[in-house]
Design a protein around this motif. Structure first.
Motif, PDB file in Angstrom:
ATOM      1  N   SER A 109       0.814  -1.219   0.000  1.00  0.00           N
ATOM      2  CA  SER A 109       0.000   0.000   0.000  1.00  0.00           C
ATOM      3  C   SER A 109       0.847   1.269   0.000  1.00  0.00           C
ATOM      4  O   SER A 109       0.421   2.296  -0.517  1.00  0.00           O
ATOM      5  CB  SER A 109      -0.949   0.003   1.209  1.00  0.00           C
ATOM      6  OG  SER A 109      -0.209  -0.008   2.403  1.00  0.00           O
ATOM      7  N   GLN A 110       2.052   1.205   0.587  1.00  0.00           N
ATOM      8  CA  GLN A 110       2.847   2.432   0.708  1.00  0.00           C
ATOM      9  C   GLN A 110       3.951   2.542  -0.331  1.00  0.00           C
ATOM     10  O   GLN A 110       4.383   3.634  -0.661  1.00  0.00           O
ATOM     11  CB  GLN A 110       3.480   2.525   2.108  1.00  0.00           C
ATOM     12  CG  GLN A 110       2.489   2.475   3.246  1.00  0.00           C
ATOM     13  CD  GLN A 110       1.484   3.617   3.184  1.00  0.00           C
ATOM     14  OE1 GLN A 110       1.822   4.744   2.847  1.00  0.00           O
ATOM     15  NE2 GLN A 110       0.225   3.319   3.469  1.00  0.00           N
ATOM     16  N   ALA A 119       3.321   1.210  -6.928  1.00  0.00           N
ATOM     17  CA  ALA A 119       2.457   2.077  -7.722  1.00  0.00           C
ATOM     18  C   ALA A 119       0.991   1.710  -7.493  1.00  0.00           C
ATOM     19  O   ALA A 119       0.145   2.590  -7.342  1.00  0.00           O
ATOM     20  CB  ALA A 119       2.814   1.950  -9.193  1.00  0.00           C
ATOM     21  N   ARG A 146      -0.230   3.282  -4.301  1.00  0.00           N
ATOM     22  CA  ARG A 146      -0.435   4.730  -4.453  1.00  0.00           C
ATOM     23  C   ARG A 146      -1.708   5.014  -5.257  1.00  0.00           C
ATOM     24  O   ARG A 146      -2.422   5.975  -5.001  1.00  0.00           O
ATOM     25  CB  ARG A 146       0.763   5.367  -5.140  1.00  0.00           C
ATOM     26  CG  ARG A 146       2.059   5.312  -4.338  1.00  0.00           C
ATOM     27  CD  ARG A 146       1.987   6.220  -3.121  1.00  0.00           C
ATOM     28  NE  ARG A 146       3.144   6.067  -2.259  1.00  0.00           N
ATOM     29  CZ  ARG A 146       4.236   6.817  -2.350  1.00  0.00           C
ATOM     30  NH1 ARG A 146       4.319   7.775  -3.239  1.00  0.00           N
ATOM     31  NH2 ARG A 146       5.245   6.619  -1.536  1.00  0.00           N
ATOM     32  N   TYR A 163      -4.821   4.971  -3.085  1.00  0.00           N
ATOM     33  CA  TYR A 163      -5.035   6.219  -2.350  1.00  0.00           C
ATOM     34  C   TYR A 163      -5.462   7.350  -3.287  1.00  0.00           C
ATOM     35  O   TYR A 163      -6.284   8.192  -2.932  1.00  0.00           O
ATOM     36  CB  TYR A 163      -3.759   6.619  -1.594  1.00  0.00           C
ATOM     37  CG  TYR A 163      -3.535   5.784  -0.360  1.00  0.00           C
ATOM     38  CD1 TYR A 163      -4.161   6.109   0.843  1.00  0.00           C
ATOM     39  CD2 TYR A 163      -2.737   4.659  -0.389  1.00  0.00           C
ATOM     40  CE1 TYR A 163      -3.982   5.336   1.970  1.00  0.00           C
ATOM     41  CE2 TYR A 163      -2.544   3.873   0.729  1.00  0.00           C
ATOM     42  CZ  TYR A 163      -3.167   4.217   1.913  1.00  0.00           C
ATOM     43  OH  TYR A 163      -3.006   3.449   3.028  1.00  0.00           O
ATOM     44  N   ALA A 164      -4.887   7.347  -4.499  1.00  0.00           N
ATOM     45  CA  ALA A 164      -5.233   8.411  -5.446  1.00  0.00           C
ATOM     46  C   ALA A 164      -6.695   8.317  -5.862  1.00  0.00           C
ATOM     47  O   ALA A 164      -7.406   9.314  -5.922  1.00  0.00           O
ATOM     48  CB  ALA A 164      -4.329   8.332  -6.676  1.00  0.00           C
ATOM     49  N   GLY A 168      -8.816   9.260  -2.882  1.00  0.00           N
ATOM     50  CA  GLY A 168      -8.668  10.659  -2.487  1.00  0.00           C
ATOM     51  C   GLY A 168      -9.331  11.617  -3.448  1.00  0.00           C
ATOM     52  O   GLY A 168      -9.867  12.641  -3.040  1.00  0.00           O
ATOM     53  N   ASN A 169      -9.282  11.306  -4.735  1.00  0.00           N
ATOM     54  CA  ASN A 169      -9.933  12.160  -5.722  1.00  0.00           C
ATOM     55  C   ASN A 169     -10.148  11.355  -6.994  1.00  0.00           C
ATOM     56  O   ASN A 169      -9.253  11.217  -7.815  1.00  0.00           O
ATOM     57  CB  ASN A 169      -9.078  13.399  -6.008  1.00  0.00           C
ATOM     58  CG  ASN A 169      -9.818  14.396  -6.876  1.00  0.00           C
ATOM     59  OD1 ASN A 169     -10.772  14.045  -7.565  1.00  0.00           O
ATOM     60  ND2 ASN A 169      -9.381  15.640  -6.833  1.00  0.00           N
ATOM     61  N   ILE A 207      -8.334   7.780   3.098  1.00  0.00           N
ATOM     62  CA  ILE A 207      -7.467   7.759   4.271  1.00  0.00           C
ATOM     63  C   ILE A 207      -7.621   6.421   4.994  1.00  0.00           C
ATOM     64  O   ILE A 207      -8.740   5.921   5.143  1.00  0.00           O
ATOM     65  CB  ILE A 207      -7.823   8.909   5.238  1.00  0.00           C
ATOM     66  CG1 ILE A 207      -7.533  10.246   4.581  1.00  0.00           C
ATOM     67  CG2 ILE A 207      -7.051   8.791   6.552  1.00  0.00           C
ATOM     68  CD1 ILE A 207      -7.968  11.424   5.402  1.00  0.00           C
TER      69      ILE A 207
END
Lengths: 428, 523
Positions: free
Chosen positions: A264-265, A268, A271, A274-275, A278-279, A346
């Motif tokens: 997760s961290q 790719a 990321r 989360y991307a 997040g949006n 989050i």
């Protein structure tokens, strides 16, 4: 105060959750007269809740992308009954059962992923349908009966003599396998922390102060050392065993935690999760394939549900018709207590594990105090509500933190200069 | 000016946030029947001041006094300020898209008879109010079918339906095109004649100078000065000086065009509208950008400039029909965003908060987000490489942030925009397409963005700037294309044209008449 800030850095929120967990452990330790922190009870907590820990690592990713998976309990039970039947009636070896179980999990996940990613049906609906569908299939296939699992399979659930790390070599009064794990973990921790600091200094000329690195590592060393001792120093009452040890479900959870933390961290794909969460509008313009991200996140969830289901039938030594009932809610609760945001974007794997542990310790402590499960449910319900309320309040205040809010007193007043002030300073 | 009395007085308003003094002894006097503008850089405290005024920050969370019509007000909520006759219209519109214009105007304020709403009466009253704001649509239209400009008029209509005396508008024209802005300002002037006072926060200084009766300048949470049209007159340079605390002799950095050979060329680009496939959103579009050249795209809102570039970069809009993209003379595949990035084209979207950034992410993770491969080794992201990349971007773009692990939501608009720019520069593009790169950021930050644009041009990149602000395009571009209804209608030298000519081309009217001397620059 500055030292406190320096020490916790940006991760005050996660530190907050860890403090909450610590507080609960100490509280129950006192209330039960020392029944919580015993080797056997620690093993019980891990074995009894490993299914929540395993699934929470997938669920947090699902929640981060802004979806939810209600089907995990049914999927776990569905996989459990098929695997149990294959092993009991069709002579499939235990390892074959595990492979087939994981493949079924992947297929079920692909099914959910297809409807979410390609048909754009919200995950809530897709998995609500899956929840009913796979529960029904489980009952149909298992004919509402209990199917026992072979002894080799019990290892997965930690419920046999081989269900924890083996004893070997000279007796130092601890289980040597567990001791070795602890030593390796501590060594890696120091090596990694000091190396990161050194590299930062070399690359960008600044890093956290040395005492911070040392103090952080020392604190974690104490935690690991204590956990090692707790698991390894007890007297085992299982036949053929000398010491208690880290149970196999615990090993599985730790390995998965490392894997999913890195996934997760540090990848790719992580990321992208989360991307997207997040949006969702910005993600495709950054070159992220949103449907693909949805698909694999859902698929991963069902694979973990399958694994959790198999661990559970290992622990209970049979697959029964009521397996997995209400699991989805336990898992979702753990993830939210662990700091995931209700609207996605989050949440962390490690946070969710801490959330799961908070719920597990609550359950365990209440049981040890001799109170009924109904009290446990009441308390867990309130804790969940409290945790998410803090999350939402923080959102309003523009701070995406959760229990960090509880620690506000510890938070040093930040001198965040306004942009205008800086512009002025620059031109002066 | 016989009845020039004071409607609002804010005396010594101070407001603290933890560690920050947002407002420091701000005093402001607003006269009745005026348009009173407030300007200042982002973060200067304008919006905070308006939140204090309207009760969003309730009485007790600030110090100082608010006198409205001579009486001291202690608003506890937005509702209580509304009751006193003050309404605020935020930048973000709060209409309910599925509801009709009438319903939106009266929502939360429905007049009912015995618990039932008389919709015929409501519609009649809505039409009357709509007339006052020049909103000429069917009151039964769902508001989602209207443009941003018209939606804003509904917001104003909603405020008017509540019998207000003071209307506060927070950056009302930032999302509007020139025509819509002009319409809005005319409405404010009409309302002024009716006796309604307006307070308006805006970054568009030309507009303020043209329409306001008084301008209060705020910097770092303090009042710098209040200028009055009648007494002092407005001098744009004085306003800017007041806002930034330094003279800005030129609002655009100096720039020597160093255009070289053609770098980007698009030929025969045809794209169908995804909702109405019979309509072409890009109709046989040809254009080119040279290395080191800054080329502007001017057009009215809805002309399809954003859609054109989103269809080119990754085909992330519309249905592609035909056309070819060449970078450095070589035909490239831009059929997905990663392929476009590979080909060296970066599209920096408009509206950084909605389309550009993940506001939950940190600065460092944002910087590398479009080029994760560049910081990865063996499929794993290397944290050290990420930190180096982020620190480099912070340094080069002068992103003001306490640390690279700060959340981008905590940055000011200008610094968010720089972070967004950094994210795309990290992909090392040859062609940089910037969609509204300075919308909603203050004068000082704009200047810095322009400098960065020129810096990239000087490195030999081909730069495309889409902007709705014509002075900006004229100020920074070497060449400007005008775009109207899916077609390029002009290709003019920025040094030899003016706003009037651009406007003619943008509206499809055609180039300037032959006797107009400004027309000679058009090619």
């Amino acid at each position: 105060m500055n030292r406190v800030k320096e020490f916790f850095g940006g991760s005050l929120r996660q530190s907050g959750m860890i403090f909450a967990l610590l507080f609960l452990i100490i509280l129950f330790q006192v209330l039960t007269g020392g029944k919580v922190l015993t080797s056997t009870n620690a093993m019980n907590i891990i074995n009894g809740n490993s299914y929540v820990f395993v699934m929470s690592m997938g669920m947090v990713l699902v929640i981060v992308i802004g979806q939810i998976d209600l089907s995990v309990g049914s999927v776990a039970a569905f996989v459990g009954i098929i695997v149990a039947l294959l092993m009991a009636n069709f002579g499939v070896p235990w390892w074959g059962g595990i492979v087939i179980g994981l493949l079924i999990g992947a297929a079920v996940g692909a099914f959910h992923g297809f409807f979410l990613a390609k048909m754009t049906i919200p995950g809530f609906i897709t998995t609500l349908a899956g929840m009913m569908l796979f529960r029904g299939l489980q009952t149909y296939i298992g004919n509402s009966q209990s199917i026992p699992t072979p002894e080799e399979f019990w290892v997965l659930g930690g419920s046999s003599a081989n269900g924890s790390l083996p004893d070997w070599g000279p007796d130092f009064g601890l289980n040597n396998s567990t001791l070795l794990c602890g030593v390796v973990a501590v060594a890696f921790l120091w090596w990694s922390n000091l190396r990161t600091r050194k590299k930062r200094l070399a690359l960008v000329g600044q890093a956290e102060a040395l005492w911070v690195t040392v103090a952080k590592s020392a604190l974690l060393t104490v935690v690991i050392a204590y956990a090692t001792w707790l698991f390894a120093a007890g007297k085992s009452d299982l036949p053929g065993r000398v010491h208690t040890a880290l149970p196999i479900p615990g090993v599985i959870v730790i390995v998965l935690a490392i894997f999913y933390h890195v996934l997760s961290q540090r990848t790719a794909f992580g990321r992208h999760i989360y991307a997207v969460g997040g949006n969702r509008l910005a993600a495709p313009l950054t070159g992220i394939n949103v449907p693909r991200t949805y698909f694999f996140t859902m698929m991963n969830m069902s694979i973990l549900a399958a694994l959790a289901g198999m661990m559970f039938i290992g622990r209970s030594r049979a697959s029964g018709p009521a397996d997995g009932t209400g699991w989805e809610l336990d898992v979702i609760a753990a993830v939210f207590v662990g700091g995931a945001a209700v609207y996605g974007g989050i949440g962390t794997v490690l946070g969710s594990l801490v959330g799961g542990l908070v719920m597990a310790v609550l359950n365990n402590g209440i049981q040890l105090m001799g109170l009924g499960t109904e009290i446990g449910k009441i308390v867990k319900g309130l804790v969940l509500l409290l945790a998410v309320t803090f999350d939402v309040m923080n959102k309003i205040a523009g701070r995406p933190s959760l229990i960090g809010r509880l620690m506000d007193g510890l938070r040093p007043k930040k001198d965040a200069p306004s942009d205008a002030a800086e512009t002025k300073a620059e031109t002066a | 000016m016989a009845d020039s009395d004071v409607i609002l007085e804010m005396r010594s308003i101070s407001k603290h946030f933890p560690g920050v003094k947002a407002l420091d002894d701000v005093t402001m006097t607003v006269e009745r029947k005026t348009i009173h503008a407030i300007c200042g850089e982002n973060g200067a405290g304008k919006s905070t001041l308006m939140k204090v005024l309207t009760g969003v920050w309730p009485y007790g969370t600030y110090s100082g006094r608010i006198l409205f019509n001579g009486e001291e007000m202690r608003f506890k909520t937005l509702k209580s300020s509304e009751k006193a006759g003050i309404a605020i219209i935020h930048q973000e519109l709060s209409l309910i898209p599925e509801l009709s214009v009438t319903e939106n105007i009266f929502i939360g304020n429905e007049s009912s008879r015995r618990g039932l709403i008389d919709w015929d009466d409501a519609r009649r009253r809505a039409e009357a109010i709509m007339g006052r704001v020049h909103l000429d649509v069917d009151p039964d239209t769902p508001s989602k079918n209207l443009g941003v400009g018209q939606q804003q008029l509904i917001e104003i209509a909603r405020a008017l339906s509540k019998d207000i005396q003071l209307l506060v508008l927070d950056e009302p024209t930032s999302a509007l095109n020139e025509e819509e802005s002009e319409n809005l300002l005319q409405i404010l002037r009409d309302l002024k004649a009716e006796g309604i006072t307006s307070i308006m926060i805006s970054h568009k200084l030309e507009e303020l100078v043209r329409s306001a009766d008084a301008i209060t300048i705020i910097r770092d949470g303090r009042t710098v000065e209040t200028l009055k049209a009648a007494e002092d007159g407005f001098d744009i340079n004085r306003i800017i000086r007041g806002m930034v605390g330094r003279p800005l002799d030129n609002r655009y950095p100096s720039h020597q065009s160093n255009a070289a050979q053609e770098l980007l060329s698009v030929k025969g680009w045809k794209v169908a509208n995804p909702i109405r496939p019979d309509k072409l959103s890009a109709d046989d579009v040809d254009f080119f950008v040279r290395a080191g050249e800054v080329v502007g795209f001017a057009g009215l809102m809805g002309a399809g400039r954003t859609e054109l570039f989103r269809s080119i970069v990754g085909r992330s809009w519309g249905n592609y029909l035909s056309g070819e993209v060449r970078v450095g003379g070589r035909a490239v595949d831009t059929s997905s965003v990663p392929k476009a990035i590979e080909a060296g084209i970066a599209y920096v979207p408009e509206d950084r908060k909605v389309l550009g950034l993940n506001l939950l992410d940190t600065v460092s993770r944002t910087i590398v987000s479009a080029g994760l491969k560049r910081v990865s080794q063996h499929l794993l992201i290397n944290n050290d490489m990420e930190v180096v990349a982020a620190e480099k971007a912070r340094d080069e773009l002068k992103i003001k942030t306490p640390s690279i692990v700060e959340g981008v939501d905590k940055l000011s608009g200008g610094n968010q925009q720089k972070t967004l720019l950094g994210k795309w520069l990290f992909t090392e593009p040859l062609v940089l397409v910037l969609d509204e790169p300075t919308r909603g950021i203050d004068v000082g930050a704009k200047y810095e963005i322009y400098s960065l644009i020129f810096q990239q041009a000087a490195l030999g990149k081909a730069i495309v700037v889409i902007s709705s602000e014509l002075p900006e395009l004229l100020g920074i571009c070497d060449r400007i294309y005008t775009f109207h209804e899916g077609r390029i209608t002009g290709d003019v030298d920025a040094k030899a044209t003016n706003q009037e000519e651009l406007m003619r081309l943008m509206t499809g009217v055609g180039p300037a008449p032959a006797n107009d001397q400004t027309g000679e620059g058009a090619s």
